[in-house]
Design a protein around this motif. Sequence first.
Motif, PDB file in Angstrom:
ATOM      1  N   ALA A  13      84.089  13.092  22.322  1.00  0.00           N
ATOM      2  CA  ALA A  13      83.486  11.997  22.396  1.00  0.00           C
ATOM      3  C   ALA A  13      82.935  11.846  24.092  1.00  0.00           C
ATOM      4  O   ALA A  13      83.819  12.273  24.830  1.00  0.00           O
ATOM      5  CB  ALA A  13      84.497  10.605  21.934  1.00  0.00           C
ATOM      6  N   ARG A  54      88.097  10.686  19.931  1.00  0.00           N
ATOM      7  CA  ARG A  54      87.852  12.157  19.671  1.00  0.00           C
ATOM      8  C   ARG A  54      87.510  13.010  20.875  1.00  0.00           C
ATOM      9  O   ARG A  54      86.923  12.588  21.866  1.00  0.00           O
ATOM     10  CB  ARG A  54      86.355  12.037  18.913  1.00  0.00           C
ATOM     11  CG  ARG A  54      86.242  11.723  17.512  1.00  0.00           C
ATOM     12  CD  ARG A  54      84.902  11.891  16.750  1.00  0.00           C
ATOM     13  NE  ARG A  54      83.967  12.432  17.939  1.00  0.00           N
ATOM     14  CZ  ARG A  54      83.037  11.281  18.239  1.00  0.00           C
ATOM     15  NH1 ARG A  54      82.736  10.155  17.616  1.00  0.00           N
ATOM     16  NH2 ARG A  54      81.834  12.028  18.961  1.00  0.00           N
ATOM     17  N   PRO A  91      89.076  12.658  14.067  1.00  0.00           N
ATOM     18  CA  PRO A  91      89.078  12.809  12.801  1.00  0.00           C
ATOM     19  C   PRO A  91      90.682  13.012  12.271  1.00  0.00           C
ATOM     20  O   PRO A  91      91.135  14.002  13.197  1.00  0.00           O
ATOM     21  CB  PRO A  91      87.912  13.767  12.418  1.00  0.00           C
ATOM     22  CG  PRO A  91      87.218  13.866  13.681  1.00  0.00           C
ATOM     23  CD  PRO A  91      87.998  13.347  14.648  1.00  0.00           C
ATOM     24  N   ARG A 148      81.263  -0.418  15.629  1.00  0.00           N
ATOM     25  CA  ARG A 148      81.871   0.910  15.217  1.00  0.00           C
ATOM     26  C   ARG A 148      82.587   1.892  16.247  1.00  0.00           C
ATOM     27  O   ARG A 148      82.573   2.891  16.552  1.00  0.00           O
ATOM     28  CB  ARG A 148      80.516   1.824  15.428  1.00  0.00           C
ATOM     29  CG  ARG A 148      79.366   1.228  14.213  1.00  0.00           C
ATOM     30  CD  ARG A 148      78.184   2.014  14.077  1.00  0.00           C
ATOM     31  NE  ARG A 148      78.074   3.258  14.216  1.00  0.00           N
ATOM     32  CZ  ARG A 148      78.005   4.183  13.305  1.00  0.00           C
ATOM     33  NH1 ARG A 148      77.911   3.621  12.177  1.00  0.00           N
ATOM     34  NH2 ARG A 148      78.104   5.657  13.328  1.00  0.00           N
ATOM     35  N   THR A 178      81.874   1.128  24.572  1.00  0.00           N
ATOM     36  CA  THR A 178      82.062   0.490  23.309  1.00  0.00           C
ATOM     37  C   THR A 178      83.313  -0.479  23.033  1.00  0.00           C
ATOM     38  O   THR A 178      83.110  -1.594  22.700  1.00  0.00           O
ATOM     39  CB  THR A 178      81.677   1.541  22.165  1.00  0.00           C
ATOM     40  OG1 THR A 178      80.508   2.224  22.433  1.00  0.00           O
ATOM     41  CG2 THR A 178      81.739   1.002  20.798  1.00  0.00           C
ATOM     42  N   SER A 226      84.024   5.250  15.251  1.00  0.00           N
ATOM     43  CA  SER A 226      83.219   6.321  15.145  1.00  0.00           C
ATOM     44  C   SER A 226      83.878   7.240  16.387  1.00  0.00           C
ATOM     45  O   SER A 226      83.459   8.450  16.519  1.00  0.00           O
ATOM     46  CB  SER A 226      81.805   6.000  15.375  1.00  0.00           C
ATOM     47  OG  SER A 226      81.640   5.479  16.741  1.00  0.00           O
ATOM     48  N   PHE A 227      84.655   6.729  17.224  1.00  0.00           N
ATOM     49  CA  PHE A 227      85.198   7.444  18.389  1.00  0.00           C
ATOM     50  C   PHE A 227      86.582   7.864  18.080  1.00  0.00           C
ATOM     51  O   PHE A 227      87.296   8.638  19.050  1.00  0.00           O
ATOM     52  CB  PHE A 227      85.230   6.512  19.827  1.00  0.00           C
ATOM     53  CG  PHE A 227      83.941   6.172  20.420  1.00  0.00           C
ATOM     54  CD1 PHE A 227      83.138   7.097  20.660  1.00  0.00           C
ATOM     55  CD2 PHE A 227      83.204   5.127  20.112  1.00  0.00           C
ATOM     56  CE1 PHE A 227      81.821   6.838  21.451  1.00  0.00           C
ATOM     57  CE2 PHE A 227      81.916   4.774  20.548  1.00  0.00           C
ATOM     58  CZ  PHE A 227      81.300   5.664  21.139  1.00  0.00           C
ATOM     59  N   ASP A 284      84.328  -3.262  13.349  1.00  0.00           N
ATOM     60  CA  ASP A 284      83.513  -2.672  12.436  1.00  0.00           C
ATOM     61  C   ASP A 284      81.996  -2.727  13.140  1.00  0.00           C
ATOM     62  O   ASP A 284      81.079  -1.799  13.075  1.00  0.00           O
ATOM     63  CB  ASP A 284      83.570  -3.144  11.123  1.00  0.00           C
ATOM     64  CG  ASP A 284      84.730  -3.010  10.354  1.00  0.00           C
ATOM     65  OD1 ASP A 284      85.386  -1.843  10.706  1.00  0.00           O
ATOM     66  OD2 ASP A 284      84.840  -3.545   9.484  1.00  0.00           O
TER      67      ASP A 284
END
Length: 102
Positions: free
Chosen positions: A21, A18, A89, A82, A29, A85-86, A79
Amino acid sequence: MSGDASACVHYFVYYRVRADAEHEDAEATVRAMQAALERRTGVAGRLMERRGDAVTWMEVYEGVADPDAFEAALRIEADAHRVASFVEPGSARHMERFVECA
């Protein structure tokens, strides 16, 4: 994981991070996920970014002897950490599998 090296699978997982991010958070992460994956499977991963395009990343996992177990563990750890989440979209993590030419 053990097995014949010639039968090993090499994984390349690529995606766009993203734009909004925090680069350091995203990297930490993914690296934490890779460390957990290595503890679970024995397969160490590398994290790269495209030259000249710091938001296109690739995870590389080489020499995987048990692809089914590895892919399950990769899903679980991605998962749990996460990682999605980065991801930009509208895009996704793409996984490619390669083997040595016979």
